[in-house]
Design a protein around this motif. Structure first.
Motif, short mmCIF file in Angstrom:
data_model
loop_
_atom_site.label_atom_id
_atom_site.label_comp_id
_atom_site.label_asym_id
_atom_site.label_seq_id
_atom_site.Cartn_x
_atom_site.Cartn_y
_atom_site.Cartn_z
N TRP A 288 46.62 35.74 37.65
CA TRP A 288 46.51 34.52 38.47
C TRP A 288 47.66 33.61 38.07
N ARG A 433 28.93 33.01 40.33
CA ARG A 433 29.47 34.06 41.19
C ARG A 433 28.45 35.10 41.63
N ARG A 437 27.53 39.10 44.38
CA ARG A 437 27.25 40.29 43.57
C ARG A 437 25.86 40.87 43.86
C1 GLC Z 1 38.27 38.26 35.14
C2 GLC Z 1 37.10 38.93 35.81
C3 GLC Z 1 35.93 38.01 35.73
C4 GLC Z 1 35.60 37.78 34.27
C5 GLC Z 1 36.82 37.22 33.52
C6 GLC Z 1 36.62 37.30 32.04
O1 GLC Z 1 38.71 37.14 35.80
O2 GLC Z 1 37.44 39.28 37.11
O3 GLC Z 1 34.81 38.53 36.39
O4 GLC Z 1 34.55 36.87 34.16
O5 GLC Z 1 37.97 37.98 33.80
O6 GLC Z 1 36.69 38.63 31.60
#
Ligand code: GLC
Length: 564
Positions: A288, A433, A437
């Motif tokens: 990201w 989230r 799911r």
């Molecule tokens: C990533 C995963 C997410 C998780 C985070 C910590 O962003 O996609 O689901 O909570 O990493 O591992």
């Protein structure tokens, strides 16, 4: 085609029973060394895909039984979210043993069978590796706690002596990133770093044991035939050794825990490992990063094969925004020679049908609110248009399980069933989230819509009433369903060299319309404007996301056209 799909689902596991366990070679149908450049990859959130043993939790047995469904959908690979041994403090992103499968999901032998059976059907398996942190129940962390301050065991983590919290880094889950331990004599002990929850201590990538361990984990799974690895939190591994505070907006490469230059050498070594295996094993980064120039550096030829393109998800539903994102993405990838990826959603963000039915149609990682007004009919129309738009773009395509059914976000999960740590980290103010799911509906009837057998334990997250018509079974019988649209789009994409590897050219279009050509003859047009738009004369409609009105493309619809 739809009857075949139905038969595929019903035929279930029987069809696969005769398949033998594969060796560490990929099958003839998966020989293409450049498969990752244009693959359609289906994300399996294993806990919620299909429950094979009736305990209310999805598992490998359930996934194996539904491989024919995925083959009929036409995908090239599945990416499975973490299935390892784990206390599930963050849905499995807290791994206690990277070489063992969580007993709720199955066994290593079943994982091997799944990989082999997938390959027989032309489906590669991509696993999720979580290298930034592990579980506080992992042997290393337990040893570190037991060994005490100053021990070599603690050097694999970020343990710090400090009276106060060592710094004020803010977690992507909100809140603090340090937890103080207690010494054996009950006095306050060292602090340890966890960018996510306290149950997910960050490992120290300056330590040779850490580098070696994750390289060995990669080899362990490549040896078992996996076709690739999705790298969780891939930009976060390296930290500033000074643990300095984040001040303002740090300059590129100077953020104390994101996108640090030393990461590139980690991924170069991973690439060398991937390349040492036959069959083009792909590395896919979860990065990201707002700076697209920095982002694409991770995809130079000796590093990752691809990375998730989150920019597209962060745009408003408008011609101008979408066009800008496509332009920026393609232009940035071109110089490094990497393909882009197109991602409408995943297990961390609001489902597209819901998101695109809201005034703010952008994804909001970890910041969902309760009770946001939503028009699901609008969201569904736009999701159909977005599905065709993204499937026509050059690069690989990700489909998150359930998006091919047009499932909405489930917004009324009872508070006592909420599982996501994000909800708890927000002090219960945000839903978290879980809403994306919720276990899939496979059949119209049945206590869990066929997620597990009728009469089995109810699904681990409750499914809403009224999902019968969204079930796979219902959609297989409806030629206009979201599933039928996805299946047709993927089929055309596979059959069309233009879509797979043809060039990309913008076409001039009216305001509010996005139009481009792929290869010699395939045109994709999306109408964002509030007027229907005329289709070019002499074109043959290959596929359209919504019915044409007097031969014109309505608002929020996409058409694929071929020259006559
Ligand atoms: C990533 C995963 C997410 C998780 C985070 C910590 O962003 O996609 O689901 O909570 O990493 O591992």
């Amino acid at each position: 085609m739809d009857q075949n799909l139905l038969a595929a689902v019903e035929g279930g596991h029987d069809k696969l029973a005769s398949l033998s366990s594969g060796e560490n070679v990929l099958s003839p149908s998966t020989e293409d060394p450049l498969w990752w450049r244009h693959a359609v990859i289906y994300q399996v959130y294993v806990r919620s895909f299909a429950d094979g043993n009736g305990d209310g939790t999805g598992d490998i047995a359930g996934l194996r039984s539904r491989l024919p469904y995925l083959a009929a959908l036409g995908i090239d690979a599945i990416w499975i979210t973490p299935w390892y041994a784990s206390p599930l403090a963050d849905g499995g992103y807290d791994v206690s043993d990277y070489r063992a499968i969580h007993p709720d999901f199955g066994t290593i032998e079943e994982a091997e069978l799944l990989i082999a059976e997938g390959l027989e059907l032309g489906i590669r398996t991509i696993i999720d590796v979580v290298p930034n942190h592990l579980s506080d129940q992992h042997a290393w962390f337990k040893e570190a706690l037991a060994a005490g301050p100053g021990s070599p065991e603690r050097e694999r983590f970020w343990f710090v002596d400090s009276e106060d919290i060592p710094n004020h880094w803010v977690s992507p889950f909100d809140g603090e990133t340090w937890t103080q331990t207690t010494n054996e004599d009950g006095t306050p002990g060292q602090w340890y770093l966890h960018l996510f929850t306290p149950e997910q201590p960050d490992v120290n990538w300056n330590h040779p044991d850490v580098r070696k361990e994750y390289e060995d984990v990669l080899k362990f799974w490549f040896d078992r035939g996996v076709g690739g690895v999705r790298i969780d939190s891939a930009a976060l591994l390296i930290k500033d050794p000074e643990l300095s505070e984040v001040v303002g907006e740090p300059a590129a490469g100077e953020h104390p825990w994101q996108d640090r230059d030393e990461l590139h050498e980690v991924y170069a070594s991973w690439r060398a490992i991937a390349d040492s295996y036959p069959g083009a094993r792909a590395l896919v980064g979860e990065l990201w990063l707002p700076d697209v120039e920095r982002f694409v550096q991770y995809m130079r030829p000796n590093e990752l094969h691809t990375a998730f393109n989150f920019d597209f998800m962060s745009r408003q539903w408008s011609a101008q925004q979408v066009r800008e994102s496509i332009d920026m993405t393609l232009n940035a990838h071109e110089p490094v020679g990497a393909p882009s990826t197109w991602v409408l959603s995943n297990h961390d963000v609001t489902r597209p049908v819901t998101r695109l039915g809201r005034e703010d149609s952008t994804f909001s990682f970890l910041t969902k609110e309760f009770n946001t007004p939503t028009d699901l009919e609008l969201g569904t129309r736009r999701s159909r248009a977005a599905a065709l738009l993204t499937a026509a773009l050059p690069g690989s395509l990700y489909i998150y399980q359930g998006d091919e059914l047009g499932l909405p976000e489930v917004e009324n999960i009872p508070r006592n069933k909420i599982d996501d740590p994000m909800h708890f980290k927000s002090g219960g103010t945000k839903p978290g989230r879980d809403g994306c799911r919720v276990p899939l509906p496979w059949t119209r009837e049945g206590s869990s819509y066929g997620f597990g057998e009728d009469g089995a334990s109810s699904a681990w997250l409750p499914q809403p009433h009224g999902w019968a018509n969204l079930s796979v079974e219902a959609q297989l019988e409806d030629d206009n369903s979201m599933l039928a649209l996805y299946t047709r789009a993927i089929k055309i994409r596979h059959e069309s060299a233009d879509l797979r590897e043809g060039g990309f050219t913008w076409l001039t279009s009216e305001p509010g319309v996005v139009a481009f050509r792929r290869g010699e003859s395939l045109t994709c047009i999306t109408n964002f404007a509030d007027q229907p738009v005329r289709l070019p004369d002499g074109a043959r409609v290959l596929l359209v996301s919504d019915e044409l009105v007097d031969g014109e493309l309505p608002q929020d619809a996409t058409a694929w056209l071929a020259a006559k």
